[in-house]
Write a protein that holds these residues in place. Structure first.
Motif, PDB file in Angstrom:
ATOM      1  N   TYR B 213       0.838  -1.204   0.000  1.00 52.54           N
ATOM      2  CA  TYR B 213       0.000   0.000   0.000  1.00 52.54           C
ATOM      3  C   TYR B 213       0.864   1.242   0.000  1.00 52.54           C
ATOM      4  CZ  TYR B 213      -3.267   3.402   2.068  1.00 52.54           C
ATOM      5  OH  TYR B 213      -4.041   4.511   2.335  1.00 52.54           O
ATOM      6  N   PRO B 214       0.864   2.077  -1.031  1.00 53.96           N
ATOM      7  CA  PRO B 214       0.386   1.799  -2.391  1.00 53.96           C
ATOM      8  C   PRO B 214       1.170   0.619  -2.970  1.00 53.96           C
ATOM      9  CG  PRO B 214       0.910   4.149  -2.111  1.00 53.96           C
ATOM     10  CD  PRO B 214       1.404   3.448  -0.895  1.00 53.96           C
ATOM     11  N   ILE B 220      -3.799   2.300  -5.134  1.00 53.69           N
ATOM     12  CA  ILE B 220      -4.146   2.484  -3.719  1.00 53.69           C
ATOM     13  C   ILE B 220      -5.530   1.904  -3.485  1.00 53.69           C
ATOM     14  CG2 ILE B 220      -4.561   4.178  -1.884  1.00 53.69           C
ATOM     15  CD1 ILE B 220      -2.689   6.083  -3.408  1.00 53.69           C
TER      16      ILE B 220
END
Lengths: 123, 452
Positions: B213-214, B220
């Protein structure tokens, strides 16, 4: 009820087919302030000598071994919130877990209180 | 330290004392095929200092370094501006020469820094507690998988297709020895992250789901549904952050329900450094703290009531518990953690948010411009400072040709995923505060020429 001791400093009380296991007063004194006890899950089956629990002091984390074979039927949940019970009352309220005894003959090799006292004195 | 070479007599004396007839006797246990016979080809026995300097300088000139060209590489290692004061402060003798602080009473300054580092990391990742620290993001990721196994007593980890492939590779290597089963697929060029597929894969044997994440393509996702699904099945959610600056703008994984959040801290305070040393971040929920690898630094008071710092929870580490240790991580990236902490302190919360906003704004500007280049499609519908372009031809070749034109234009998916040729046209582009409008224009122009 009879109480037995191991040379790994566990005590074991046997009443009928249920055995209660804890560590001795000598062991808690050697470990110092106990901050955490990791208990086995109920239903876990142990062979004699298996790692059964972990007792953690500020100095070290030590294994507690199953003194005889058996299945865990109950653990001392009071230790989760108050691990210091092991320091204050190692051989009564500070018990770790209860096992259903599989083979009572395994108790034969263990020490009684007098023999354990003699063993500790020799250390 | 002075260099005092040994004489042949010194050597012979030592061999006599230990009862060996030659130095080679000391290596008899090493299999012959693992030993290097004779000298290394092409390496002279000795050369003058000046000659060595010239030779090394000539080698260095072959590199096109990050500071010399418009630079758009990321994928786990980011070029950010590190204030000069960071480097100056970490080189103070008290910090630079301190050994791993096993002797807490004589390392109070180092311990205070670690305590503050942990506080910053826990807040940044949105968790209750953080350790100090791990080697790098990839090893921290593996340690999180091992920790999930210890907590859930299950051995199957599901890795997101958006997880950095080098992190997957490290996990695969380690899993060979632990027996963990790792489920992983290479990514597809979809705009949406693989959250639904991950949820569908969770079963009663799953120890954890690991999601970046990202992610590696810059995508995202809201991790909340994934956390809920994992928890419902008795599994944990592990989130991996390779670009911590993103958390100055995005919701933290911890606040979305992740149980363990790990990351690569290189972006803050630590330069690119040709790939290392880097800095692993590791944080989790309070209830799992005893299964955390490494050690924590705690704040306490001494017998006189004065504030002091002490390492805690290190009782399960290798130096005390040997083969039964929680993990075989036995040291940390102390100096990199210090650099992180100083940089983070200089930024402050407001500064981090502003830095994140600046990164994002420049990345949007770059994505808009690059997407107008004929033959380029922008994959992402949302991103922070990194996004994926789909080119009209293999991106590996494009990257090489751009470098010849003096532009370091991103990381090709073909390089990251050599076994997945179907995504070979993907190019991962990172844009940080070090990128200027001129850099973006130079990149766009070079890409136009290349794809024409």
């Amino acid at each position: 009820m009879s109480r037995y001791f191991t040379d790994e400093h566990e005590w074991i009380d046997v009443e009928g087919e249920i055995a209660t296991v804890g560590i001795t007063d000598y062991a808690q004194e050697q470990l110092g302030d106990i901050v955490f006890v990791e208990l086995p899950a109920e239903g876990t089956a142990f062979e004699k000598g298996d790692d059964a629990a972990v007792v953690e002091s500020v100095k070290a984390a030590s294994d507690v071994y199953a003194p005889i074979s058996g299945e865990v039927v109950e653990t001392n949940s009071a230790l989760e919130d108050e691990p210091a019970l092991v320091n204050s009352d190692a051989e009564e309220d500070g018990w770790f877990f209860k096992l259903r005894v599989i083979d009572a003959s395994e108790l034969e090799g263990l020490m009684n209180e007098a023999a354990y006292k003699k063993f500790v004195a020799s250390l | 330290m002075r260099y005092l070479p040994l004489t042949d007599t010194d050597r012979q004396d030592m061999l006599t004392v230990i009862g060996a007839s030659s130095v080679d006797d000391l290596f008899v246990d090493v299999p012959a095929e693992a030993r290097l016979p004779g000298k290394i080809a092409g390496l002279p026995d000795h050369a003058s200092e000046l000659a060595v300097e010239r030779h090394m300088a000539a080698l260095a000139r072959k590199n096109l370094s990050a500071g010399e060209a418009p630079f758009f590489l990321g994928a786990g290692a980011y070029r950010h501006h590190v204030p000069a004061s960071v480097d100056h402060l970490i080189q103070r003798g008290e910090f630079l020469t301190a050994y791993t602080p096993y002797q807490p009473e004589i390392a109070q300054g180092t311990l205070q820094v670690l305590f503050e580092f942990q506080t910053q990391v826990a807040r940044l990742l949105g968790c209750d507690v953080a350790n100090a620290s791990m080697y790098d993001g990839s090893t921290a990721c593996w340690e999180a998988i091992g920790m999930a196994r210890r907590i859930t007593k299950r051995g199957k980890a599901i890795l997101s297709s958006g997880l950095h492939p080098h992190y997957v590779s490290v996990a695969n290597t380690m899993a060979k020895f632990t027996g963990d089963a790792l489920v992983h697929q290479a990514p597809t060029l979809d705009a949406a992250p693989d959250i639904d597929a991950l949820i569908a894969g969770i079963d009663k044997d799953t120890s954890c789901v690991v999601v970046q994440y990202p992610d590696i393509l810059g995508r995202i996702a809201d991790l909340t549904p994934l956390a809920d699904a994992a928890h419902a099945a008795g599994a944990l959610l592990v989130a991996v952050v390779t670009e911590p600056v993103a958390l100055g703008a995005c919701r933290t994984p911890g606040h979305m329900g992740a149980d363990i959040v790990v990351g690569e801290g290189q972006s803050i305070g630590v330069g690119l450094q040709f790939g290392g040393p880097y800095l692993g971040l590791f944080a989790c929920k309070q209830k799992y703290v005893r299964q955390m690898p490494g050690r924590l630094c705690g704040e306490t008071v001494d017998a006189a009531g004065k504030r002091g710092f002490v390492l805690t929870l290190s009782t399960r580490e290798q130096h005390i518990r040997r083969e039964k240790a929680t993990s075989n991580i036995c040291t940390n990236s102390g100096l990199c953690a210090l650099a992180f902490s100083i940089h983070m302190t200089l930024l402050g919360e407001k500064g981090l948010r502003e830095l994140a906003a600046l990164n994002h704004a420049l990345a949007v500007q770059a994505a808009d411009r690059l997407a107008r280049v004929p033959g380029v499609t922008l994959l992402n519908d949302s991103f922070f400072n990194e996004f994926t372009l789909i080119l009209s031809k293999d991106a590996r070749e494009v990257v090489r040709n751009l470098a010849d034109k003096g532009v370091l234009g991103g990381v090709s998916l073909g390089r990251l995923f050599p076994d997945a040729p179907e995504i070979g046209n993907g190019l991962v582009v990172a844009v940080t505060e070090t990128v200027t409008a001129e850099d973006i224009e130079a990149f766009a122009k070079a890409l136009e020429e290349e794809l024409a």
